[in-house]
Motif scaffolding. Structure first.
Motif, PDB file in Angstrom:
ATOM      1  N   ALA A   1       0.767  -1.292  -0.256  1.00  0.00           N
ATOM      2  CA  ALA A   1      -0.336   0.179   0.479  1.00  0.00           C
ATOM      3  C   ALA A   1       0.788   0.861  -0.663  1.00  0.00           C
ATOM      4  CB  ALA A   1      -1.137   0.008   0.918  1.00  0.00           C
ATOM      5  N   PHE A   2       2.033   1.135   1.230  1.00  0.00           N
ATOM      6  CA  PHE A   2       2.998   2.052   0.771  1.00  0.00           C
ATOM      7  C   PHE A   2       3.317   2.242  -0.729  1.00  0.00           C
ATOM      8  CE2 PHE A   2       7.334   3.612   0.968  1.00  0.00           C
ATOM      9  CZ  PHE A   2       7.032   4.843   1.545  1.00  0.00           C
ATOM     10  N   GLY A   3       3.945   1.317  -1.489  1.00  0.00           N
ATOM     11  CA  GLY A   3       4.409   1.447  -2.634  1.00  0.00           C
ATOM     12  C   GLY A   3       3.600   2.204  -3.947  1.00  0.00           C
ATOM     13  N   ALA A   4       2.409   1.663  -3.590  1.00  0.00           N
ATOM     14  CA  ALA A   4       0.367   2.344  -4.295  1.00  0.00           C
ATOM     15  C   ALA A   4       0.417   4.313  -4.045  1.00  0.00           C
ATOM     16  CB  ALA A   4      -0.583   1.523  -4.429  1.00  0.00           C
ATOM     17  N   MET A   5       0.672   4.339  -3.116  1.00  0.00           N
ATOM     18  CA  MET A   5       0.857   5.113  -2.576  1.00  0.00           C
ATOM     19  C   MET A   5       1.768   6.511  -3.345  1.00  0.00           C
ATOM     20  SD  MET A   5       0.165   7.334   0.670  1.00  0.00           S
ATOM     21  CE  MET A   5       2.377   7.386   0.876  1.00  0.00           C
TER      22      MET A   5
ATOM     23  N   MET B   1       2.006  10.390  -9.330  1.00  0.00           N
ATOM     24  CA  MET B   1       1.384  11.124 -10.502  1.00  0.00           C
ATOM     25  C   MET B   1      -0.116  12.169 -10.664  1.00  0.00           C
ATOM     26  SD  MET B   1       0.747   7.159 -11.826  1.00  0.00           S
ATOM     27  CE  MET B   1      -0.574   7.466 -13.203  1.00  0.00           C
ATOM     28  N   ASP B   2      -0.050  12.495  -9.139  1.00  0.00           N
ATOM     29  CA  ASP B   2      -0.461  13.985  -8.266  1.00  0.00           C
ATOM     30  C   ASP B   2      -1.621  13.463  -8.901  1.00  0.00           C
ATOM     31  OD1 ASP B   2       1.236  15.782  -7.583  1.00  0.00           O
ATOM     32  OD2 ASP B   2       1.627  16.256 -10.431  1.00  0.00           O
ATOM     33  N   ILE B   3      -1.794  12.194  -8.480  1.00  0.00           N
ATOM     34  CA  ILE B   3      -3.704  11.530  -8.368  1.00  0.00           C
ATOM     35  C   ILE B   3      -4.120  11.859  -6.244  1.00  0.00           C
ATOM     36  CG2 ILE B   3      -4.987   9.885  -8.145  1.00  0.00           C
ATOM     37  CD1 ILE B   3      -3.166   8.099  -9.786  1.00  0.00           C
ATOM     38  N   ALA B   4      -5.064  12.841  -6.547  1.00  0.00           N
ATOM     39  CA  ALA B   4      -5.587  13.328  -5.131  1.00  0.00           C
ATOM     40  C   ALA B   4      -6.128  12.686  -4.651  1.00  0.00           C
ATOM     41  CB  ALA B   4      -6.977  14.465  -5.825  1.00  0.00           C
ATOM     42  N   GLU B   5      -7.083  11.291  -5.087  1.00  0.00           N
ATOM     43  CA  GLU B   5      -7.751  10.763  -4.550  1.00  0.00           C
ATOM     44  C   GLU B   5      -7.089   9.029  -4.415  1.00  0.00           C
ATOM     45  OE1 GLU B   5      -9.788  10.863  -2.364  1.00  0.00           O
ATOM     46  OE2 GLU B   5     -10.049  13.074  -3.067  1.00  0.00           O
ATOM     47  N   ASP B   6      -5.757   8.623  -3.929  1.00  0.00           N
ATOM     48  CA  ASP B   6      -4.835   7.981  -3.745  1.00  0.00           C
ATOM     49  C   ASP B   6      -5.775   6.596  -3.831  1.00  0.00           C
ATOM     50  OD1 ASP B   6      -5.336   8.005  -1.363  1.00  0.00           O
ATOM     51  OD2 ASP B   6      -3.455   8.234  -0.540  1.00  0.00           O
ATOM     52  N   LEU B   7      -6.689   6.524  -3.301  1.00  0.00           N
ATOM     53  CA  LEU B   7      -7.497   5.393  -2.567  1.00  0.00           C
ATOM     54  C   LEU B   7      -7.667   4.778  -3.861  1.00  0.00           C
ATOM     55  CD1 LEU B   7      -8.633   4.045  -0.129  1.00  0.00           C
ATOM     56  CD2 LEU B   7     -11.212   5.049  -1.068  1.00  0.00           C
ATOM     57  N   VAL B   8      -7.627   5.013  -5.229  1.00  0.00           N
ATOM     58  CA  VAL B   8      -8.084   4.561  -6.161  1.00  0.00           C
ATOM     59  C   VAL B   8      -7.169   3.817  -7.202  1.00  0.00           C
ATOM     60  CG1 VAL B   8     -10.258   6.322  -7.341  1.00  0.00           C
ATOM     61  CG2 VAL B   8      -7.807   6.831  -7.814  1.00  0.00           C
ATOM     62  N   VAL B   9      -5.902   3.787  -6.442  1.00  0.00           N
ATOM     63  CA  VAL B   9      -4.685   3.436  -6.976  1.00  0.00           C
ATOM     64  C   VAL B   9      -4.001   2.616  -6.054  1.00  0.00           C
ATOM     65  CG1 VAL B   9      -2.182   3.525  -7.213  1.00  0.00           C
ATOM     66  CG2 VAL B   9      -3.967   4.907  -8.163  1.00  0.00           C
ATOM     67  N   VAL B  10      -4.708   2.656  -4.404  1.00  0.00           N
ATOM     68  CA  VAL B  10      -3.688   1.421  -3.187  1.00  0.00           C
ATOM     69  C   VAL B  10      -4.689   0.967  -3.090  1.00  0.00           C
ATOM     70  CG1 VAL B  10      -3.532   2.264  -0.632  1.00  0.00           C
ATOM     71  CG2 VAL B  10      -2.796   4.265  -2.337  1.00  0.00           C
ATOM     72  N   MET B  11      -5.550   1.182  -3.585  1.00  0.00           N
ATOM     73  CA  MET B  11      -7.158  -0.089  -2.876  1.00  0.00           C
ATOM     74  C   MET B  11      -7.277  -1.332  -3.831  1.00  0.00           C
ATOM     75  SD  MET B  11      -9.567  -1.132  -1.130  1.00  0.00           S
ATOM     76  CE  MET B  11     -10.245   0.758   0.158  1.00  0.00           C
TER      77      MET B  11
ATOM     78  N   ILE C   1      -5.775  -3.187   5.411  1.00  0.00           N
ATOM     79  CA  ILE C   1      -5.443  -2.427   5.536  1.00  0.00           C
ATOM     80  C   ILE C   1      -5.014  -1.089   5.421  1.00  0.00           C
ATOM     81  CG2 ILE C   1      -2.613  -2.234   4.601  1.00  0.00           C
ATOM     82  CD1 ILE C   1      -3.112  -4.623   6.936  1.00  0.00           C
ATOM     83  N   VAL C   2      -5.609  -1.002   4.014  1.00  0.00           N
ATOM     84  CA  VAL C   2      -5.801   0.863   3.030  1.00  0.00           C
ATOM     85  C   VAL C   2      -6.283   0.908   4.311  1.00  0.00           C
ATOM     86  CG1 VAL C   2      -6.781   1.406   1.632  1.00  0.00           C
ATOM     87  CG2 VAL C   2      -6.022   0.027   1.223  1.00  0.00           C
ATOM     88  N   LEU C   3      -7.964   1.099   4.947  1.00  0.00           N
ATOM     89  CA  LEU C   3      -8.063   1.870   5.475  1.00  0.00           C
ATOM     90  C   LEU C   3      -7.514   2.462   7.169  1.00  0.00           C
ATOM     91  CD1 LEU C   3     -12.059  -0.400   6.106  1.00  0.00           C
ATOM     92  CD2 LEU C   3     -11.350   2.234   4.691  1.00  0.00           C
ATOM     93  N   ALA C   4      -6.278   1.327   7.263  1.00  0.00           N
ATOM     94  CA  ALA C   4      -5.978   1.457   8.561  1.00  0.00           C
ATOM     95  C   ALA C   4      -4.947   2.456   8.618  1.00  0.00           C
ATOM     96  CB  ALA C   4      -5.395  -0.093   9.115  1.00  0.00           C
ATOM     97  N   MET C   5      -4.171   2.983   7.037  1.00  0.00           N
ATOM     98  CA  MET C   5      -2.787   3.218   6.737  1.00  0.00           C
ATOM     99  C   MET C   5      -2.876   4.820   7.913  1.00  0.00           C
ATOM    100  SD  MET C   5      -1.615   2.773   3.066  1.00  0.00           S
ATOM    101  CE  MET C   5      -0.052   4.293   2.728  1.00  0.00           C
TER     102      MET C   5
ATOM    103  N   THR D   1      -8.807 -10.475  -0.126  1.00  0.00           N
ATOM    104  CA  THR D   1      -9.806  -9.340   0.212  1.00  0.00           C
ATOM    105  C   THR D   1      -9.566  -8.201   0.832  1.00  0.00           C
ATOM    106  OG1 THR D   1     -10.082 -10.573  -1.774  1.00  0.00           O
ATOM    107  CG2 THR D   1     -11.014  -8.356  -1.371  1.00  0.00           C
ATOM    108  N   VAL D   2     -10.796  -9.105   1.846  1.00  0.00           N
ATOM    109  CA  VAL D   2     -10.674  -8.326   3.313  1.00  0.00           C
ATOM    110  C   VAL D   2      -9.316  -7.646   3.857  1.00  0.00           C
ATOM    111  CG1 VAL D   2     -12.047  -8.302   5.705  1.00  0.00           C
ATOM    112  CG2 VAL D   2     -13.168  -9.471   3.562  1.00  0.00           C
ATOM    113  N   THR D   3      -8.882  -8.521   3.820  1.00  0.00           N
ATOM    114  CA  THR D   3      -7.359  -8.142   4.292  1.00  0.00           C
ATOM    115  C   THR D   3      -6.502  -6.904   3.703  1.00  0.00           C
ATOM    116  OG1 THR D   3      -6.614 -10.702   5.229  1.00  0.00           O
ATOM    117  CG2 THR D   3      -4.542  -8.398   5.246  1.00  0.00           C
ATOM    118  N   ALA D   4      -6.657  -7.090   3.137  1.00  0.00           N
ATOM    119  CA  ALA D   4      -6.209  -5.538   1.946  1.00  0.00           C
ATOM    120  C   ALA D   4      -7.302  -4.461   2.118  1.00  0.00           C
ATOM    121  CB  ALA D   4      -6.360  -6.045   0.198  1.00  0.00           C
TER     122      ALA D   4
END
Length: 278
Positions: free
Chosen positions: A50-54, A60-70, A194-198, A188-191
Protein backbone atom coordinates in the motif's frame (compact mmCIF):
# COMPACT_ATOMS: atom_id res chain seq x y z
CA UNK A 1 -12.34 15.61 32.22
CA UNK A 2 -13.30 19.18 31.30
CA UNK A 3 -10.52 19.28 28.72
CA UNK A 4 -11.65 15.95 27.28
CA UNK A 5 -15.27 17.09 26.99
CA UNK A 6 -14.07 20.30 25.33
CA UNK A 7 -12.10 18.36 22.69
CA UNK A 8 -14.99 15.97 22.05
CA UNK A 9 -17.11 18.90 20.92
CA UNK A 10 -14.92 19.36 17.84
CA UNK A 11 -16.04 17.55 14.63
CA UNK A 12 -12.48 16.46 13.73
CA UNK A 13 -12.22 14.54 17.02
CA UNK A 14 -15.60 12.92 16.45
CA UNK A 15 -14.55 11.92 12.92
CA UNK A 16 -11.29 10.45 14.24
CA UNK A 17 -13.13 8.40 16.87
CA UNK A 18 -15.64 7.00 14.34
CA UNK A 19 -12.92 5.99 11.88
CA UNK A 20 -10.66 4.64 14.63
CA UNK A 21 -13.37 2.45 16.14
CA UNK A 22 -14.48 1.03 12.78
CA UNK A 23 -10.96 0.27 11.56
CA UNK A 24 -9.96 -1.30 14.88
CA UNK A 25 -13.12 -3.43 14.90
CA UNK A 26 -12.56 -4.76 11.37
CA UNK A 27 -8.87 -5.42 11.99
CA UNK A 28 -9.50 -7.27 15.26
CA UNK A 29 -12.16 -9.60 13.83
CA UNK A 30 -9.97 -10.40 10.86
CA UNK A 31 -6.90 -10.77 13.06
CA UNK A 32 -8.28 -13.78 14.93
CA UNK A 33 -8.39 -15.88 11.78
CA UNK A 34 -5.02 -14.62 10.53
CA UNK A 35 -3.31 -15.35 13.84
CA UNK A 36 -4.82 -18.84 14.08
CA UNK A 37 -3.80 -19.56 10.47
CA UNK A 38 -0.29 -18.33 11.33
CA UNK A 39 -0.58 -15.82 8.52
CA UNK A 40 -0.76 -12.62 10.55
CA UNK A 41 2.26 -11.05 8.88
CA UNK A 42 0.36 -10.76 5.61
CA UNK A 43 -0.79 -7.45 7.09
CA UNK A 44 2.80 -6.27 7.28
CA UNK A 45 3.47 -7.27 3.67
CA UNK A 46 0.31 -5.65 2.32
CA UNK A 47 0.93 -2.44 4.24
CA UNK A 48 4.25 -2.09 2.42
CA UNK A 49 2.50 -2.73 -0.89
CA UNK A 50 0.00 0.00 0.00
CA UNK A 51 2.94 2.34 0.69
CA UNK A 52 4.35 1.63 -2.76
CA UNK A 53 0.95 2.22 -4.39
CA UNK A 54 0.54 5.47 -2.46
CA UNK A 55 3.95 6.61 -3.71
CA UNK A 56 2.84 5.95 -7.30
CA UNK A 57 -0.34 7.97 -6.74
CA UNK A 58 1.70 10.82 -5.24
CA UNK A 59 4.15 10.89 -8.15
CA UNK A 60 1.25 10.87 -10.64
CA UNK A 61 -0.46 13.74 -8.75
CA UNK A 62 -3.61 11.69 -8.13
CA UNK A 63 -5.54 13.51 -5.42
CA UNK A 64 -7.71 10.54 -4.45
CA UNK A 65 -4.92 7.99 -3.89
CA UNK A 66 -7.51 5.42 -2.77
CA UNK A 67 -8.36 4.66 -6.42
CA UNK A 68 -4.77 3.44 -6.86
CA UNK A 69 -3.93 2.06 -3.41
CA UNK A 70 -7.05 -0.09 -2.96
CA UNK A 71 -6.95 -2.14 -6.21
CA UNK A 72 -3.18 -2.56 -6.08
CA UNK A 73 -3.31 -3.84 -2.49
CA UNK A 74 -6.17 -6.23 -3.28
CA UNK A 75 -4.25 -7.62 -6.28
CA UNK A 76 -1.17 -8.03 -4.07
CA UNK A 77 -3.25 -9.93 -1.50
CA UNK A 78 -4.44 -12.34 -4.19
CA UNK A 79 -0.86 -12.69 -5.49
CA UNK A 80 0.42 -13.46 -2.00
CA UNK A 81 -2.26 -16.11 -1.64
CA UNK A 82 -1.23 -17.73 -4.94
CA UNK A 83 2.49 -17.52 -4.17
CA UNK A 84 1.89 -18.92 -0.70
CA UNK A 85 0.36 -22.01 -2.28
CA UNK A 86 3.37 -22.47 -4.56
CA UNK A 87 5.59 -25.29 -3.33
CA UNK A 88 8.70 -23.41 -4.51
CA UNK A 89 7.85 -20.13 -2.74
CA UNK A 90 6.50 -20.51 0.78
CA UNK A 91 4.07 -18.01 2.32
CA UNK A 92 6.59 -16.19 4.53
CA UNK A 93 9.07 -15.91 1.67
CA UNK A 94 6.40 -14.51 -0.65
CA UNK A 95 5.40 -11.88 1.92
CA UNK A 96 9.01 -10.83 2.50
CA UNK A 97 9.73 -10.66 -1.23
CA UNK A 98 6.73 -8.49 -2.14
CA UNK A 99 7.00 -6.40 1.04
CA UNK A 100 10.64 -5.36 0.61
CA UNK A 101 10.27 -4.75 -3.14
CA UNK A 102 7.20 -2.53 -2.70
CA UNK A 103 8.81 -0.48 0.07
CA UNK A 104 11.99 0.04 -1.94
CA UNK A 105 10.13 0.99 -5.13
CA UNK A 106 7.87 3.41 -3.25
CA UNK A 107 10.74 5.23 -1.53
CA UNK A 108 12.74 5.33 -4.76
CA UNK A 109 9.85 6.91 -6.67
CA UNK A 110 9.24 9.49 -3.95
CA UNK A 111 12.94 10.38 -3.84
CA UNK A 112 13.25 10.80 -7.61
CA UNK A 113 9.93 12.29 -8.69
CA UNK A 114 8.28 13.83 -5.63
CA UNK A 115 7.80 17.63 -5.64
CA UNK A 116 7.86 17.78 -1.85
CA UNK A 117 10.72 19.62 -0.16
CA UNK A 118 10.69 17.19 2.76
CA UNK A 119 10.54 13.68 1.32
CA UNK A 120 12.03 12.07 4.44
CA UNK A 121 9.43 13.77 6.64
CA UNK A 122 6.58 12.70 4.36
CA UNK A 123 7.82 9.11 4.30
CA UNK A 124 8.24 9.04 8.09
CA UNK A 125 4.69 10.36 8.55
CA UNK A 126 3.30 7.71 6.23
CA UNK A 127 5.23 4.89 7.91
CA UNK A 128 4.37 5.81 11.50
CA UNK A 129 1.11 7.69 11.11
CA UNK A 130 0.57 11.41 10.78
CA UNK A 131 -1.63 14.24 11.93
CA UNK A 132 -3.72 13.79 8.75
CA UNK A 133 -5.78 11.36 10.82
CA UNK A 134 -7.03 14.35 12.82
CA UNK A 135 -7.93 16.30 9.68
CA UNK A 136 -10.35 13.79 8.21
CA UNK A 137 -13.08 15.17 5.98
CA UNK A 138 -16.71 14.09 5.86
CA UNK A 139 -15.91 12.25 2.61
CA UNK A 140 -13.12 10.31 4.33
CA UNK A 141 -15.46 9.29 7.12
CA UNK A 142 -18.23 8.24 4.72
CA UNK A 143 -15.79 6.13 2.67
CA UNK A 144 -14.50 4.48 5.85
CA UNK A 145 -18.01 3.76 7.13
CA UNK A 146 -19.14 2.27 3.81
CA UNK A 147 -16.00 0.11 3.44
CA UNK A 148 -16.13 -1.01 7.09
CA UNK A 149 -19.78 -2.00 6.86
CA UNK A 150 -18.99 -3.93 3.67
CA UNK A 151 -16.10 -5.74 5.39
CA UNK A 152 -18.23 -6.64 8.42
CA UNK A 153 -21.09 -7.84 6.18
CA UNK A 154 -18.74 -10.04 4.13
CA UNK A 155 -17.17 -11.53 7.25
CA UNK A 156 -20.60 -12.24 8.73
CA UNK A 157 -21.82 -13.87 5.50
CA UNK A 158 -18.73 -16.07 5.18
CA UNK A 159 -18.39 -16.67 8.93
CA UNK A 160 -18.85 -20.46 8.85
CA UNK A 161 -16.54 -20.92 5.88
CA UNK A 162 -13.86 -18.70 7.41
CA UNK A 163 -14.21 -20.59 10.69
CA UNK A 164 -13.79 -23.94 8.92
CA UNK A 165 -10.69 -23.04 6.89
CA UNK A 166 -9.11 -21.24 9.84
CA UNK A 167 -8.65 -24.49 11.74
CA UNK A 168 -8.30 -27.18 9.06
CA UNK A 169 -8.35 -26.41 5.34
CA UNK A 170 -8.14 -30.08 4.32
CA UNK A 171 -11.04 -31.11 6.52
CA UNK A 172 -13.07 -28.09 5.36
CA UNK A 173 -12.41 -28.96 1.72
CA UNK A 174 -13.42 -32.57 2.30
CA UNK A 175 -16.74 -31.34 3.69
CA UNK A 176 -17.57 -29.29 0.64
CA UNK A 177 -16.23 -25.89 1.70
CA UNK A 178 -14.71 -23.89 -1.15
CA UNK A 179 -11.31 -23.30 0.45
CA UNK A 180 -10.01 -21.25 -2.47
CA UNK A 181 -12.93 -18.83 -2.24
CA UNK A 182 -12.59 -18.60 1.53
CA UNK A 183 -8.91 -17.72 1.33
CA UNK A 184 -9.66 -15.21 -1.43
CA UNK A 185 -12.25 -13.51 0.79
CA UNK A 186 -9.78 -13.36 3.71
CA UNK A 187 -7.04 -11.93 1.49
CA UNK A 188 -9.33 -9.31 -0.07
CA UNK A 189 -10.81 -8.21 3.26
CA UNK A 190 -7.29 -7.97 4.70
CA UNK A 191 -6.24 -5.68 1.86
CA UNK A 192 -9.24 -3.39 2.42
CA UNK A 193 -8.61 -3.20 6.17
CA UNK A 194 -4.92 -2.41 5.58
CA UNK A 195 -5.77 0.52 3.31
CA UNK A 196 -8.33 1.86 5.79
CA UNK A 197 -5.83 1.57 8.65
CA UNK A 198 -3.00 3.45 6.93
CA UNK A 199 -4.21 6.86 8.13
CA UNK A 200 -4.88 5.54 11.61
CA UNK A 201 -1.52 4.05 12.64
CA UNK A 202 0.78 4.33 9.61
CA UNK A 203 2.22 1.66 7.34
CA UNK A 204 4.69 0.06 9.74
CA UNK A 205 2.28 -0.22 12.68
CA UNK A 206 -0.73 -1.73 10.92
CA UNK A 207 0.13 -5.31 11.91
CA UNK A 208 -0.31 -4.31 15.56
CA UNK A 209 -4.02 -3.64 15.00
CA UNK A 210 -4.41 -7.13 13.57
CA UNK A 211 -2.19 -9.11 15.94
CA UNK A 212 -2.41 -7.57 19.43
CA UNK A 213 -6.19 -7.73 20.11
CA UNK A 214 -6.38 -11.37 18.97
CA UNK A 215 -3.34 -12.43 21.02
CA UNK A 216 -4.60 -10.54 24.07
CA UNK A 217 -7.99 -12.26 23.88
CA UNK A 218 -6.31 -15.66 23.51
CA UNK A 219 -4.52 -15.16 26.81
CA UNK A 220 -7.84 -15.48 28.68
CA UNK A 221 -10.26 -17.23 26.32
CA UNK A 222 -10.07 -20.45 24.32
CA UNK A 223 -13.48 -20.60 22.66
CA UNK A 224 -13.47 -19.13 19.12
CA UNK A 225 -16.55 -16.94 19.62
CA UNK A 226 -15.28 -15.71 22.98
CA UNK A 227 -11.91 -14.83 21.47
CA UNK A 228 -13.64 -13.04 18.59
CA UNK A 229 -15.83 -10.99 20.94
CA UNK A 230 -13.02 -10.18 23.37
CA UNK A 231 -10.69 -9.21 20.51
CA UNK A 232 -13.26 -6.75 19.14
CA UNK A 233 -13.84 -5.23 22.58
CA UNK A 234 -10.11 -4.88 23.25
CA UNK A 235 -9.43 -3.33 19.86
CA UNK A 236 -12.21 -0.76 20.11
CA UNK A 237 -11.26 0.16 23.68
CA UNK A 238 -7.57 0.56 22.82
CA UNK A 239 -8.43 2.67 19.76
CA UNK A 240 -10.61 5.00 21.82
CA UNK A 241 -8.07 5.31 24.63
CA UNK A 242 -5.17 5.75 22.20
CA UNK A 243 -6.89 8.48 20.18
CA UNK A 244 -8.04 10.42 23.25
CA UNK A 245 -4.62 10.14 24.91
CA UNK A 246 -2.87 11.31 21.75
CA UNK A 247 -5.13 14.37 21.58
CA UNK A 248 -4.78 15.23 25.27
CA UNK A 249 -0.98 14.79 25.41
CA UNK A 250 -0.13 15.78 21.80
CA UNK A 251 1.60 12.52 20.90
CA UNK A 252 1.40 10.50 17.64
CA UNK A 253 -1.99 8.77 17.35
CA UNK A 254 -0.79 5.57 15.74
CA UNK A 255 2.03 5.00 18.20
CA UNK A 256 -0.28 5.69 21.16
CA UNK A 257 -2.83 3.13 19.94
CA UNK A 258 -0.13 0.49 19.47
CA UNK A 259 1.41 1.18 22.90
CA UNK A 260 -2.05 0.88 24.48
CA UNK A 261 -2.58 -2.47 22.73
CA UNK A 262 0.85 -3.66 23.90
CA UNK A 263 0.05 -2.67 27.49
CA UNK A 264 -3.26 -4.55 27.38
CA UNK A 265 -1.49 -7.62 25.99
CA UNK A 266 1.02 -7.60 28.85
CA UNK A 267 -1.81 -7.18 31.39
CA UNK A 268 -3.83 -10.03 29.91
CA UNK A 269 -0.71 -12.22 29.78
CA UNK A 270 -0.13 -11.72 33.51
CA UNK A 271 -3.79 -12.38 34.33
CA UNK A 272 -3.74 -15.45 32.07
CA UNK A 273 -0.69 -16.82 33.91
CA UNK A 274 -2.32 -16.27 37.28
CA UNK A 275 -5.55 -17.95 36.13
CA UNK A 276 -3.69 -20.75 34.37
CA UNK A 277 -5.37 -20.02 31.03
CA UNK A 278 -2.20 -18.86 29.26
Amino acid sequence: METLIYYLSFPFVQYALVVGVLVALCASLLGVSLVLKRYSFIGDGLSHVAFGAMAIATVMDIAEDLVVVMPVTVLAAVALLRLGQNAKIKGDSAIAMISVSSMAIGYLLLSIFSKSTNVSGDVCSTLFGSTSFLTLTVTDVVVCVVMSVAVLAIMAYYYHRIFAITFDENFAGANGVNVGLGNFVIATVTAVVIVLAMKLVGTLLISALIIFPALSAMRLFKNYKSVLSASALIAVSCALIGILMSILFSVPTGAMIVVTNAAVFLLFSVVGKLRGTD
